[in-house]
Structures are given as structure tokens and as C-alpha cells.
Motif scaffolding. Structure first.
Motif, PDB file in Angstrom:
ATOM      1  N   GLY A 165       0.985  -0.869   0.084  1.00  0.00           N
ATOM      2  CA  GLY A 165       0.194   0.150  -0.169  1.00  0.00           C
ATOM      3  C   GLY A 165       1.066   1.101   0.252  1.00  0.00           C
ATOM      4  N   LEU A 166       1.855   1.194   0.550  1.00  0.00           N
ATOM      5  CA  LEU A 166       2.807   2.465   0.486  1.00  0.00           C
ATOM      6  C   LEU A 166       3.228   2.598  -0.716  1.00  0.00           C
ATOM      7  N   GLY A 167       3.320   1.731  -1.712  1.00  0.00           N
ATOM      8  CA  GLY A 167       3.644   2.101  -2.965  1.00  0.00           C
ATOM      9  C   GLY A 167       5.377   1.793  -3.156  1.00  0.00           C
ATOM     10  N   TYR A 168       5.756   1.507  -4.095  1.00  0.00           N
ATOM     11  CA  TYR A 168       7.636   0.917  -4.283  1.00  0.00           C
ATOM     12  C   TYR A 168       8.559   2.066  -3.894  1.00  0.00           C
ATOM     13  N   ASP A 169       8.009   3.773  -4.661  1.00  0.00           N
ATOM     14  CA  ASP A 169       9.190   4.326  -4.172  1.00  0.00           C
ATOM     15  C   ASP A 169       9.062   4.968  -2.656  1.00  0.00           C
ATOM     16  N   THR A 170       8.128   4.394  -1.901  1.00  0.00           N
ATOM     17  CA  THR A 170       8.324   4.644  -0.414  1.00  0.00           C
ATOM     18  C   THR A 170       9.025   3.552   0.393  1.00  0.00           C
ATOM     19  N   VAL A 171       8.467   2.291  -0.329  1.00  0.00           N
ATOM     20  CA  VAL A 171       9.215   1.294   0.232  1.00  0.00           C
ATOM     21  C   VAL A 171      10.876   1.186  -0.412  1.00  0.00           C
ATOM     22  N   LEU A 172      11.030   2.072  -1.369  1.00  0.00           N
ATOM     23  CA  LEU A 172      12.399   1.976  -1.724  1.00  0.00           C
ATOM     24  C   LEU A 172      13.502   2.494  -1.019  1.00  0.00           C
ATOM     25  N   GLU A 173      12.475   4.022  -0.172  1.00  0.00           N
ATOM     26  CA  GLU A 173      13.237   4.591   0.356  1.00  0.00           C
ATOM     27  C   GLU A 173      13.061   3.816   1.906  1.00  0.00           C
ATOM     28  N   ILE A 174      12.224   2.931   2.520  1.00  0.00           N
ATOM     29  CA  ILE A 174      12.553   2.432   3.459  1.00  0.00           C
ATOM     30  C   ILE A 174      14.165   1.746   3.883  1.00  0.00           C
ATOM     31  N   CYS A 175      13.910   0.668   2.283  1.00  0.00           N
ATOM     32  CA  CYS A 175      15.641   0.029   2.235  1.00  0.00           C
ATOM     33  C   CYS A 175      16.598   1.057   2.284  1.00  0.00           C
ATOM     34  N   LYS A 176      16.281   2.594   1.750  1.00  0.00           N
ATOM     35  CA  LYS A 176      17.981   3.009   1.871  1.00  0.00           C
ATOM     36  C   LYS A 176      18.185   3.091   3.022  1.00  0.00           C
ATOM     37  N   LYS A 207      16.292   2.997   6.741  1.00  0.00           N
ATOM     38  CA  LYS A 207      15.554   1.854   7.268  1.00  0.00           C
ATOM     39  C   LYS A 207      14.970   2.647   8.971  1.00  0.00           C
ATOM     40  N   SER A 208      15.316   3.531   9.279  1.00  0.00           N
ATOM     41  CA  SER A 208      14.567   4.053  10.430  1.00  0.00           C
ATOM     42  C   SER A 208      13.485   5.108  10.133  1.00  0.00           C
ATOM     43  N   LEU A 209      12.919   4.829   8.293  1.00  0.00           N
ATOM     44  CA  LEU A 209      11.566   5.325   8.463  1.00  0.00           C
ATOM     45  C   LEU A 209      10.492   4.569   8.386  1.00  0.00           C
ATOM     46  N   CYS A 210      11.071   3.067   8.980  1.00  0.00           N
ATOM     47  CA  CYS A 210      10.197   2.351   8.703  1.00  0.00           C
ATOM     48  C   CYS A 210       8.605   2.251   9.911  1.00  0.00           C
ATOM     49  N   PRO A 211       7.631   2.284   9.177  1.00  0.00           N
ATOM     50  CA  PRO A 211       6.821   2.130  10.224  1.00  0.00           C
ATOM     51  C   PRO A 211       6.988   1.497  11.273  1.00  0.00           C
ATOM     52  N   ALA A 212       6.636   2.366  12.849  1.00  0.00           N
ATOM     53  CA  ALA A 212       7.011   1.526  13.958  1.00  0.00           C
ATOM     54  C   ALA A 212       6.984  -0.042  14.497  1.00  0.00           C
ATOM     55  N   PRO A 213       5.269  -0.811  13.630  1.00  0.00           N
ATOM     56  CA  PRO A 213       5.007  -1.973  14.259  1.00  0.00           C
ATOM     57  C   PRO A 213       6.152  -2.966  13.071  1.00  0.00           C
ATOM     58  N   TYR A 214       6.528  -2.429  12.127  1.00  0.00           N
ATOM     59  CA  TYR A 214       6.900  -3.273  11.742  1.00  0.00           C
ATOM     60  C   TYR A 214       8.468  -3.252  11.052  1.00  0.00           C
TER      61      TYR A 214
END
Length: 155
Positions: free
Chosen positions: A60-71, A73-80
Motif C-alpha cells: 500500500g505504501l508503494g514502490y517509491d516509499t518502500v525503496l526509501e525505507i530500504c535505503k 530503515k529508520s523511516l519504517c513504520p513503528a510496528p514493522y
């Protein structure tokens, strides 16, 4: 003269008791097997639900947001949390949440970016905590689900 009596002999009683014991033991074993398989199915279904949730959130977050999370990891939503096993907690004060049995499990989420294929692989591993009810009833060591998030084509 022999008098005919209408009673059972000791041998007949022992044979009847042995036959009854065989029937009773087979019914008990059938009950135990049925209980084991139904609890296994319940915990396996719970595992799949716990694994599907983060996959759907990241999709649901989409490719671009998840790519930023991959780079980062502190941007990841709290429970995940990414890359480490975390316990799944139960809080009865929250309206929508996991069942209480979810506390018997831990979850690990791995994100892998494949730059050549332009996709991100999400792998969620759910395993029972040590010495929990789920570890006793679940026939698997863990449940693993994977999914991919593909970059949108540029027109």
C-alpha cells in the motif's frame, strides 16, 4: 449331571474387556489426532494472517516509499521493524488488533531491492516463540510469505 448356567466365563469377560479397551483407545487416539490437526490449522491460519499484514502495508505504501525505507530503515513504520525478529504484542485496549494468541509468535520482515529487475522483494517470516503453546501445536517451524512490489512503468 451337569447343570447349565446362564453366566459368562472368566475367559469371555477378559476377551470382551480387551475388545472394549481397543475400541476406547482408538476413539481416544482419534480425538487426540483431530485436536492436534485442528489446532495446527488454527495456528497456521493465524501465522498467514500475521505474515500478510506487513506485506499489504508495504504494498500500500508503494514502490517509491518502500525503496526509501530500504535505503533508510529508520523511516519504517513503528510496528514493522526490518531485519530482526520482533514480538507481536496484544493490547486489549485497542479496538482492531490481533487475537490474543498472536503473542505466541514473532515476526521478521526482510526487504530486498533488486535494481536490475526494478522490484522490491518483501519476505515475512513468522515463527512461534520458544516454549509457547503455538510451538507445541504448530507442525511447522515457521511460516514464510514473500511478495514483490514492482516499480510503476514510466509512460
Amino acid at each position: 449331571m451337569r447343570i447349565k448356567r446362564k453366566a459368562f466365563t472368566l475367559m469371555e469377560i477378559i476377551i470382551a474387556m480387551a475388545m472394549m479397551m481397543i475400541v476406547i483407545l482408538s476413539v481416544l487416539m482419534l480425538n487426540q489426532t483431530s485436536n492436534q490437526s485442528s489446532m495446527d490449522a488454527y495456528y497456521e491460519t493465524l501465522c498467514f494472517s500475521l505474515a500478510r499484514e506487513p506485506i499489504e502495508v508495504f504494498r500500500g505504501l508503494g514502490y517509491d516509499t518502500v525503496l526509501e525505507i530500504c535505503k533508510n530503515k529508520s523511516l519504517c513504520p513503528a510496528p514493522y521493524k526490518i531485519g530482526e525478529f520482533t514480538n507481536i504484542t496484544f493490547n486489549p485496549k485497542i479496538a482492531l488488533q490481533y487475537p490474543a494468541d498472536a503473542e505466541n509468535f514473532q515476526r521478521c520482515i526482510d526487504l530486498t531491492h533488486n535494481s536490475s529487475g526494478k522490484y522490491i522483494n518483501i519476505k515475512v517470516t513468522i515463527s512461534p516463540k520458544n516454549l509457547s503453546k503455538a510451538e507445541l501445536w504448530l507442525s511447522r517451524k515457521s511460516v514464510i510469505l514473500e511478495s514483490n512490489i514492482v516499480e510503476k512503468p514510466k509512460w
